[in-house]
Motif scaffolding. Structure first.
Motif, mmCIF file in Angstrom:
data_model
loop_
_atom_site.group_PDB
_atom_site.id
_atom_site.type_symbol
_atom_site.label_atom_id
_atom_site.label_comp_id
_atom_site.label_asym_id
_atom_site.label_seq_id
_atom_site.Cartn_x
_atom_site.Cartn_y
_atom_site.Cartn_z
ATOM 1 N N UNK A 125 10.536 36.225 -5.632
ATOM 2 C CA UNK A 125 10.834 37.320 -6.560
ATOM 3 C C UNK A 125 9.761 38.396 -6.473
ATOM 4 N N UNK A 126 8.511 37.968 -6.463
ATOM 5 C CA UNK A 126 7.395 38.919 -6.381
ATOM 6 C C UNK A 126 7.352 39.611 -5.030
ATOM 7 N N UNK A 127 7.739 38.898 -3.978
ATOM 8 C CA UNK A 127 7.704 39.467 -2.627
ATOM 9 C C UNK A 127 8.603 40.694 -2.519
ATOM 10 N N UNK A 128 9.770 40.637 -3.136
ATOM 11 C CA UNK A 128 10.682 41.788 -3.091
ATOM 12 C C UNK A 128 10.040 43.006 -3.751
ATOM 13 N N UNK A 129 9.317 42.754 -4.841
ATOM 14 C CA UNK A 129 8.630 43.851 -5.531
ATOM 15 C C UNK A 129 7.526 44.432 -4.654
ATOM 16 N N UNK A 130 6.828 43.561 -3.944
ATOM 17 C CA UNK A 130 5.717 44.021 -3.110
ATOM 18 C C UNK A 130 6.193 44.850 -1.920
ATOM 19 N N UNK A 131 7.370 44.550 -1.391
ATOM 20 C CA UNK A 131 7.884 45.329 -0.261
ATOM 21 C C UNK A 131 8.023 46.807 -0.653
ATOM 22 N N UNK A 132 8.354 47.044 -1.911
ATOM 23 C CA UNK A 132 8.504 48.420 -2.394
ATOM 24 C C UNK A 132 7.170 49.163 -2.343
ATOM 25 N N UNK A 133 6.066 48.446 -2.448
ATOM 26 C CA UNK A 133 4.750 49.097 -2.482
ATOM 27 C C UNK A 133 4.226 49.451 -1.093
#
Length: 354
Positions: A125-133
């Protein structure tokens, strides 16, 4: 992958300032040299260099063939144009180096933040958020199991509902990796890819691309112990630019780092499960960390819920946690679903009663 699926690389899009300067020089050169130089469409680093190279070649060719009777103003004009071209080429190269360094730092920071994940679900879940960064505006994290492509989490800050719709569609009919999809090649070979002409490409999942409306995307494997366990998808849909080789390199590095984090989270999850089992057998109390994880919330979701309980609105939560309001909304959607709450108040009440 088949040649029709993956196109040759092209460089990244220029910054707004450099784009404007290259266009200005090209327009000036067209007036000075009386021939076209500007290319239509989005200007990439590669196309900018082609424009400057042509301007240099034509200007230098004329300068070296000028007759002795040429007016000094014409010589100064051509010499000045050549100097401007070289200066702009140098700045473009410096910009690319600086950009590459910053991208590497962004990837490193993202992977460091992922190390705090204690479970596989929290990590993905967190990985998807990090890709945006790290330079994308839509990201999808999936797992691969028994020839199935299982969508786990998608983040679209500008349209969280679209992200939910995509994941729901993928979960309802998980795509089969039987060789017909580009993703099959990524899994079989363990290599990343860039996919273009998506809406007309016969080797993509028609349901998902119809919902997304994307025209190009990058995909990289998540490799654990020599086996592809998942996929990272991303695009730059709202930036209105096609993915390129730089994007592929970024996703590849991120996918490799995520693979190591996934292996670590898998071990931690197994240890936690073993601890719980031993605690049950011995009649011991369950540790706070295990008790907390029973809610099924990720670490970031717990932080968001705690801020909700403190009375913070979405904007305040975003500022406190240094994330966007869109990401906050996505977390809240996940929280309500996991707690089976109808609204924020119910979720907070449930949390306070824990």
């Amino acid at each position: 992958m088949r040649p029709s699926d993956i196109r040759p690389a092209h460089d990244g899009v220029l910054s707004t300032d450099l784009h404007a300067e290259v266009r200005s020089v090209g327009t000036h050169a067209e007036a000075v040299l009386d021939r076209p130089f500007i290319e239509h469409g989005v200007m990439s680093t590669g196309s900018a260099k082609r424009i400057l190279d042509r301007v240099w070649t034509v200007a230098l060719g004329e300068l070296t063939q000028l007759p002795p009777t040429t007016a000094p103003d014409r010589i100064r004009c051509l010499t000045s144009l050549l100097g401007t071209v070289r200066d702009l080429e140098s700045r473009i190269n410096e910009s690319r180096v600086a950009s590459s360094v910053e991208v590497m730092r962004s990837i490193h920071r993202s992977l460091v933040r992922l190390q705090s994940a204690k479970t596989v679900d929290e990590l993905l879940t967190s990985a998807a958020e990090e890709v945006i960064t790290i330079g994308f505006d839509r990201a999808l994290i999936s797992t691969v199991e028994r020839g199935r492509w299982n969508l786990h989490t998608m983040v679209i800050e500008k349209d969280p509902r679209l992200a939910e719709e995509m994941v729901a569609a993928g979960r309802e009919h998980p795509p089969t990796l039987d060789g017909t999809l580009v993703e099959s090649d990524v899994v079989d070979r363990g290599e990343p890819g860039l996919v273009y002409d998506v809406q007309d490409n016969p080797r993509v999942d028609r349901t998902l691309v119809a919902i997304s409306g994307c025209t190009s995307y990058g995909v990289a494997p998540i490799n654990v112990g020599g086996r592809v366990m998942g996929l990272v998808h991303a695009d730059a849909h709202y930036a209105r630019r096609p993915v390129d080789n730089t994007d592929q390199s970024i996703l590849t590095l991120f996918g490799e780092g995520l693979g190591y984090a996934l292996a670590r989270a898998t071990v931690l999850e197994r240890v936690s499960a073993l601890t719980t089992t031993l605690s049950d057998l011995t009649g011991g109390a369950v540790s706070p960390s295990v008790q907390s994880s029973s809610y099924g919330l990720s670490g970031r979701e717990v932080e968001v819920l705690e801020r909700m309980a403190a009375g913070d609105n979405n904007r305040m939560i975003a500022r406190r946690l240094t994330i966007s309001e869109g990401t906050v909304k996505t977390h809240i959607t996940h929280i309500l679903r996991k707690l089976d709450a109808g609204n924020r108040a119910e979720a907070v009440a449930y949390w306070l009663r824990r």
